[in-house]
Design a protein around this motif. Structure first.
Motif, PDB file in Angstrom:
ATOM      1  N   GLU A   1       9.255   2.918  -2.031  1.00 15.65           N
ATOM      2  CA  GLU A   1       8.101   3.367  -1.345  1.00 15.65           C
ATOM      3  C   GLU A   1       8.135   4.955  -1.038  1.00 15.65           C
ATOM      4  O   GLU A   1       7.058   5.683  -1.150  1.00 15.65           O
ATOM      5  CB  GLU A   1       8.537   2.722  -0.050  1.00 15.65           C
ATOM      6  CG  GLU A   1       7.320   3.230   1.271  1.00 15.65           C
ATOM      7  CD  GLU A   1       7.158   2.385   2.318  1.00 15.65           C
ATOM      8  OE1 GLU A   1       6.808   3.079   3.275  1.00 15.65           O
ATOM      9  OE2 GLU A   1       7.899   1.476   2.420  1.00 15.65           O
TER      10      GLU A   1
ATOM     11  N   ARG B   1       5.255   7.654  -2.182  1.00 13.02           N
ATOM     12  CA  ARG B   1       4.786   8.301  -1.077  1.00 13.02           C
ATOM     13  C   ARG B   1       4.628   9.691  -1.344  1.00 13.02           C
ATOM     14  O   ARG B   1       3.572  10.684  -1.204  1.00 13.02           O
ATOM     15  CB  ARG B   1       5.063   8.177   0.291  1.00 13.02           C
ATOM     16  CG  ARG B   1       4.754   6.930   0.943  1.00 13.02           C
ATOM     17  CD  ARG B   1       5.353   6.668   2.427  1.00 13.02           C
ATOM     18  NE  ARG B   1       5.297   5.237   3.020  1.00 13.02           N
ATOM     19  CZ  ARG B   1       4.039   5.098   3.668  1.00 13.02           C
ATOM     20  NH1 ARG B   1       3.372   5.827   3.747  1.00 13.02           N
ATOM     21  NH2 ARG B   1       3.919   3.761   4.101  1.00 13.02           N
ATOM     22  N   SER B   2       5.535  10.193  -2.073  1.00 11.46           N
ATOM     23  CA  SER B   2       5.787  11.331  -2.624  1.00 11.46           C
ATOM     24  C   SER B   2       4.724  11.862  -3.806  1.00 11.46           C
ATOM     25  O   SER B   2       4.135  13.048  -3.760  1.00 11.46           O
ATOM     26  CB  SER B   2       7.219  11.813  -3.164  1.00 11.46           C
ATOM     27  OG  SER B   2       7.370  13.208  -3.856  1.00 11.46           O
TER      28      SER B   2
ATOM     29  N   ALA C   1       1.870  10.253  -4.125  1.00 13.50           N
ATOM     30  CA  ALA C   1       0.626  10.203  -3.584  1.00 13.50           C
ATOM     31  C   ALA C   1       0.382  11.506  -2.772  1.00 13.50           C
ATOM     32  O   ALA C   1      -0.777  11.996  -2.826  1.00 13.50           O
ATOM     33  CB  ALA C   1       0.438   9.100  -2.563  1.00 13.50           C
ATOM     34  N   GLU C   2       1.289  12.312  -2.072  1.00 11.64           N
ATOM     35  CA  GLU C   2       0.945  13.505  -1.309  1.00 11.64           C
ATOM     36  C   GLU C   2       0.770  14.466  -2.621  1.00 11.64           C
ATOM     37  O   GLU C   2      -0.051  15.475  -2.234  1.00 11.64           O
ATOM     38  CB  GLU C   2       2.153  13.658  -0.714  1.00 11.64           C
ATOM     39  CG  GLU C   2       2.341  12.974   0.756  1.00 11.64           C
ATOM     40  CD  GLU C   2       1.211  13.511   1.575  1.00 11.64           C
ATOM     41  OE1 GLU C   2       0.475  14.596   1.600  1.00 11.64           O
ATOM     42  OE2 GLU C   2       1.007  12.793   2.474  1.00 11.64           O
TER      43      GLU C   2
ATOM     44  N   GLU D   1      -3.244   8.345   4.210  1.00 14.59           N
ATOM     45  CA  GLU D   1      -2.644   7.036   4.838  1.00 14.59           C
ATOM     46  C   GLU D   1      -2.287   6.318   3.702  1.00 14.59           C
ATOM     47  O   GLU D   1      -3.172   5.901   2.686  1.00 14.59           O
ATOM     48  CB  GLU D   1      -3.452   6.411   5.689  1.00 14.59           C
ATOM     49  CG  GLU D   1      -2.996   5.474   6.432  1.00 14.59           C
ATOM     50  CD  GLU D   1      -3.764   4.647   7.330  1.00 14.59           C
ATOM     51  OE1 GLU D   1      -3.860   3.197   7.549  1.00 14.59           O
ATOM     52  OE2 GLU D   1      -4.556   5.281   8.114  1.00 14.59           O
ATOM     53  N   VAL D   2      -1.173   5.864   3.525  1.00 10.43           N
ATOM     54  CA  VAL D   2      -0.539   4.886   2.473  1.00 10.43           C
ATOM     55  C   VAL D   2      -0.355   3.566   2.890  1.00 10.43           C
ATOM     56  O   VAL D   2       0.644   3.303   3.800  1.00 10.43           O
ATOM     57  CB  VAL D   2       0.621   5.543   1.877  1.00 10.43           C
ATOM     58  CG1 VAL D   2       0.931   4.475   0.461  1.00 10.43           C
ATOM     59  CG2 VAL D   2       0.332   6.938   1.174  1.00 10.43           C
TER      60      VAL D   2
ATOM     61  N   ILE E   1       1.620   0.156   1.630  1.00 11.87           N
ATOM     62  CA  ILE E   1       2.230  -0.464   0.478  1.00 11.87           C
ATOM     63  C   ILE E   1       2.001  -1.612   0.423  1.00 11.87           C
ATOM     64  O   ILE E   1       1.950  -2.460   1.562  1.00 11.87           O
ATOM     65  CB  ILE E   1       3.634   0.050   0.523  1.00 11.87           C
ATOM     66  CG1 ILE E   1       3.876   1.494   0.860  1.00 11.87           C
ATOM     67  CG2 ILE E   1       4.400  -0.520  -0.475  1.00 11.87           C
ATOM     68  CD1 ILE E   1       3.604   2.406  -0.309  1.00 11.87           C
TER      69      ILE E   1
END
Length: 146
Positions: A110, A114-115, A117-118, A137-138, A140
């Motif tokens: 995760e 997230r990294s 995605a940012e 906003e993520v 999962i």
């Protein structure tokens, strides 16, 4: 270098005018737009909706390439973009674009997802173009087929 084009035509003026938007690919061909579709719930499209579609598509593809670069071979990404148009003095400004990513990506933790995605949010070409606040906003494990 890649160049894409679109055309807009507007007949009349302001609230009573009516317009049409077409794209080079033909995906949009004389699609109606005007005051009612932009500022009310009338039929047709509007520039903000098209920017939201562009941002969602650009971000999602950028993330898919980042995942491939990280060795991920499978997954489902679904992104919704919400573009906000605000009054800005006498005119208007697109003030923000909020992205909600629903991702089901096996084989990646995760924090790494997230990294990536940012980074995709920050570096996709549409994000770079927009002079707007952006939020990501993520969610999962909640891909398009979940």
């Amino acid at each position: 270098m890649v160049t894409r084009t679109a055309r807009a035509r507007y007949e009349g003026t302001g609230k009573t005018g009516k317009g049409w938007i077409s794209t080079q690919s033909g995906v949009l061909q004389d699609q109606r737009y005007g005051f009612n579709s932009r500022f009310e719930d009338g039929p047709g499209t509007n520039p903000e909706e098209l920017i939201a579609a562009a941002h969602a598509g650009c971000f999602t593809m950028a993330l898919s390439f980042a995942l491939a670069g990280a060795g991920v071979e499978d997954g489902t990404l679904e992104t919704e973009a919400r573009v906000k148009l605000d009054q800005d003095g006498a005119g208007f400004k697109i003030s923000r674009s909020d992205l909600t990513l629903r991702a089901s990506v096996p084989g990646i933790d995760e924090a790494k997802l997230r990294s990536l995605a940012e980074e995709a949010k920050k570096n996709c070409p549409v994000s770079k173009l927009l002079d707007a606040e952006m939020n990501l906003e993520v969610e999962i494990g909640a891909g398009a087929d979940a």
